[in-house]
Each structure stands twice: as structure tokens, then as C-alpha cells.
Design an enzyme around this catalytic site. Structure first.
Site, mmCIF file in Angstrom:
data_model
loop_
_atom_site.group_PDB
_atom_site.id
_atom_site.type_symbol
_atom_site.label_atom_id
_atom_site.label_comp_id
_atom_site.label_asym_id
_atom_site.label_seq_id
_atom_site.Cartn_x
_atom_site.Cartn_y
_atom_site.Cartn_z
ATOM 1 N N SER A 61 0.632 -1.074 -0.223
ATOM 2 C CA SER A 61 -0.032 -0.040 0.054
ATOM 3 C C SER A 61 0.830 1.026 -0.039
ATOM 4 C CB SER A 61 -0.817 0.417 1.065
ATOM 5 O OG SER A 61 -2.222 -0.328 0.947
ATOM 6 N N LYS A 64 0.614 3.147 -2.891
ATOM 7 C CA LYS A 64 -0.927 3.855 -2.919
ATOM 8 C C LYS A 64 -0.596 5.549 -3.432
ATOM 9 C CE LYS A 64 -4.138 1.307 -1.618
ATOM 10 N NZ LYS A 64 -4.047 0.146 -0.438
ATOM 11 N N TYR A 189 -3.188 -3.093 -10.740
ATOM 12 C CA TYR A 189 -3.039 -2.935 -9.337
ATOM 13 C C TYR A 189 -1.641 -4.290 -8.657
ATOM 14 C CZ TYR A 189 -4.255 -2.866 -4.112
ATOM 15 O OH TYR A 189 -3.836 -2.508 -2.821
ATOM 16 N N TYR A 241 -4.601 3.282 7.316
ATOM 17 C CA TYR A 241 -5.350 2.597 8.035
ATOM 18 C C TYR A 241 -5.944 2.761 8.764
ATOM 19 C CZ TYR A 241 -2.177 -0.899 5.061
ATOM 20 O OH TYR A 241 -1.059 -1.683 4.655
ATOM 21 N N VAL A 259 1.576 -3.473 3.895
ATOM 22 C CA VAL A 259 1.529 -4.459 4.754
ATOM 23 C C VAL A 259 2.953 -5.678 4.689
ATOM 24 C CG1 VAL A 259 -1.224 -5.256 4.974
ATOM 25 C CG2 VAL A 259 0.160 -6.097 2.452
#
Ligand code: GLU
Length: 305
Positions: A61, A64, A189, A241, A259
Site C-alpha cells: 500500500s 498508493k 494494481y 489504515y 502490509v
């Protein structure tokens, strides 16, 4: 600074045993839970590192913010915000319990999976392969590391097991929020999540975000200052998160975790930080990584609040 980093890592390494390495992507389970490394880039390029800072891991992530950045550069803030909201969801990154109400654009944000998948569709390119090439080029440019590449084993592992992300993407399509071939956008992705980096790469990218889009050393404007500000604000709101509020209280800087165990943190106008420690808490944040950032923030007064 190096001595301070070494002291913090030696104090925080015991926390690695409180976390668990991610295993829902089978290949990630191979990481060594005791790893802990950090790199800081400050003052136009001064680099200080400690611990396992050379170990490679996948961005997950942490990519992102780069997906968001490229969507902003390609389409501008108005289009991006129309497709992907900016509010914290308070839910896990892969949540899809929207069944009690229609899924709307304002329900997602760029730091959760659904938001990042939606933003991939805004990135320009004739194919999703081309869009991904442009994304990894951005990662290379911002990190100053032309050797960045995809960890094929993690990519294939994620592609083979990523059914929750398939469900999310189909839900976006069902609600008319994306209109593309699901496997193609997911392929982009999954590849994006599987870009292999080290702490120094994350620190370099974070430095550009912290430094209003300007590269360390050359002073080149790599991205617009406005877009760097947008990304930093979103990371502050929801980069850690559903632990972002607590992180804001305890550490107080824009950051994004993944992660794979990475955390990328941008201290506005001061420094970029990259941390790696793959043992995660229940929300998906690196336990020792967050502890180390908390200590560092206390020691050298990093909180922006
Ligand atoms: N590739 C991961 C997934 O979509 C990223 C999750 C994360 O790092 O938060 O499941």
C-alpha cells in the site's frame, strides 16, 4: 543522527516479536519478522541509515500515494476528487461491507484498496501495461533509483490469491464507479503493490513529498508542490489504515504503511523517512516501525501538530 537511529532501533527491536508477518499473500509470509531498518534523507540529500535498511520488500500500500500523485498529474484535483473521496473510512484497507447503502465515490479514499483501484483507471495510457510503466517510471524518478523493478514472485502470488480485490473491483464496476476490464486494472494494481524497494528508496520519495516536490541534490521540481501537499494531507488523514488517528496523536506526520512492512513518512519541509519491519499489528501497520517513528518524533520533535 546515525547514532540516534541506531539507539532507537536497538530499543525498538523487541517490538518486532509483538507483530505477525502478513500471510494472506502467501509470498509475503517468507519475510523475516525480526528485520528492522530505517533511512532518513534531510537537508538537501544528507542520508542517515541504520539496521536492515538495505533489505528489499514490496511496496504494497505504500505505492498508493504514487498512484494518487500520477492520477493528480494526469487529470487534476477536481477529477480525482470526483472519482475518489478524501475522508477517512475508519475501516480496514480491504473492507467491502458497503451493502447497507449504495457505494458512492465519497465513501472511498485514495489510501484504501477500492480508492487506489479506482485511481488506476484515471492514469493515462493506451493499455494498463503502459499505465503501469508510467507509474514505475514515476517511482524511479522520485526515488532517484532507475533499477526499481517488480518482485515477480510477490506479483504472481498476489494475482493468484487476490479475490478480495477482485470483489472490490467488481463492486466499483457494479456501482458505475469504474468502467474497464477488471483483470486488466487489477493486473496493474497487483504489479504496483509488488514494486520492490528498500528503506532508502522510500526515504527519497518521501523527501520529495516533504520538500514541495523538489528533488534532493539537483533541486529539480519533480512534481507540483500543490500535488505534494494534496498527497501529504491524504496520508495524514488515512495513510496508516484505520490506525491513522492514533498515529496522528502519537507521531504526527504524514505517512503511509503497507502490509509488506514498509512505512514512508514525509516530515513537511524537513525530511523523508523510510522504515521496514514486516511484523504487523492487527490493522496492518508495522509494530516496531510505528514505535521507532514514535520515538524519533519525540526525540527530534517531528509532530506537525
Ligand atoms: N496488495 C495489497 C492488497 O491489496 C496491499 C494491501 C496493503 O498493503 O495495505 O491486499
Amino acid at each position: 543522527m546515525k547514532q540516534l537511529l541506531e539507539k532507537i532501533l536497538s530499543d525498538c527491536s523487541r517490538y518486532t516479536s509483538e507483530g505477525v508477518v502478513a500471510s494472506y499473500i502467501p509470498e509475503l509470509a517468507k519475510a523475516d519478522p525480526s528485520d528492522l531498518g530505517i533511512c532518513i534523507i534531510s537537508d538537501g540529500g544528507k542520508t542517515d541509515c541504520a539496521g536492515d535498511y538495505e533489505k528489499r520488500f514490496t511496496m504494497q500500500s505504500v505505492v498508493k500515494p504514487l498512484v494518487l500523485l500520477l492520477a493528480l498529474e494526469d487529470r487534476g484535483e477536481d477529477v480525482v476528487e470526483r472519482i475518489c473521496g478524501v475522508e477517512a473510512t475508519g475501516k480496514p484497507f480491504d473492507a467491502f461491507n458497503y451493502s447497507d447503502l449504495a457505494l458512492k465515490n465519497e465513501h472511498i479514499n485514495p489510501m484504501i484498496n477500492a480508492g487506489a483501484i479506482a485511481l488506476c483507471t484515471l492514469i493515462k495510457g493506451d493499455s494498463y501495461d503502459e499505465r503501469f510503466s508510467r507509474l514505475i517510471e514515476l517511482a524511479k524518478r522520485l526515488s532517484g533509483d532507475p533499477s526499481l523493478s517488480v518482485d515477480e514472485a510477490v506479483y504472481l502470488s498476489e494475482k493468484a490469491t487476490g479475490n478480495k480485490n477482485r470483489a472490490l473491483a467488481y463492486m466499483l464496476k457494479a456501482y458505475g464507479m469504474i468502467d474497464c476490464d477488471i483483470e486488466e486494472v487489477l493486473d496493474m494494481y497487483f504489479k504496483a503493490c509488488s514494486i520492490s524497494v528498500n528503506c532508502k528508496n522510500l526515504a527519497a520519495i518521501a523527501y520529495v513529498l516533504a520538500n514541495h516536490g523538489i528533488a534532493p541534490g539537483s533541486g529539480e521540481q519533480l512534481i507540483s508542490a500543490e500535488h505534494a501537499k494534496y498527497v501529504n494531507a491524504i496520508m495524514t488523514i488515512c495513510g496508516m489504515y484505520n490506525g491513522s488517528g492514533e498515529f496522528a496523536l502519537r507521531v504526527g506526520i504524514p505517512a503511509k504503511s503497507g502490509v509488506g512492512g514498509g512505512i514512508m513518512a514525509a516530515v513537511p519541509s524537513r525530511m523523508g523517512i523510510g522504515i521496514y519491519s514486516p511484523a504487523l499489528d492487527k490493522k496492518g501497520n508495522s509494530v516496531a516501525g510505528v514505535k521507532a517513528l514514535e520515538r524519533l518524533s519525540e526525540e527530534i520533535k517531528l509532530s506537525i501538530f
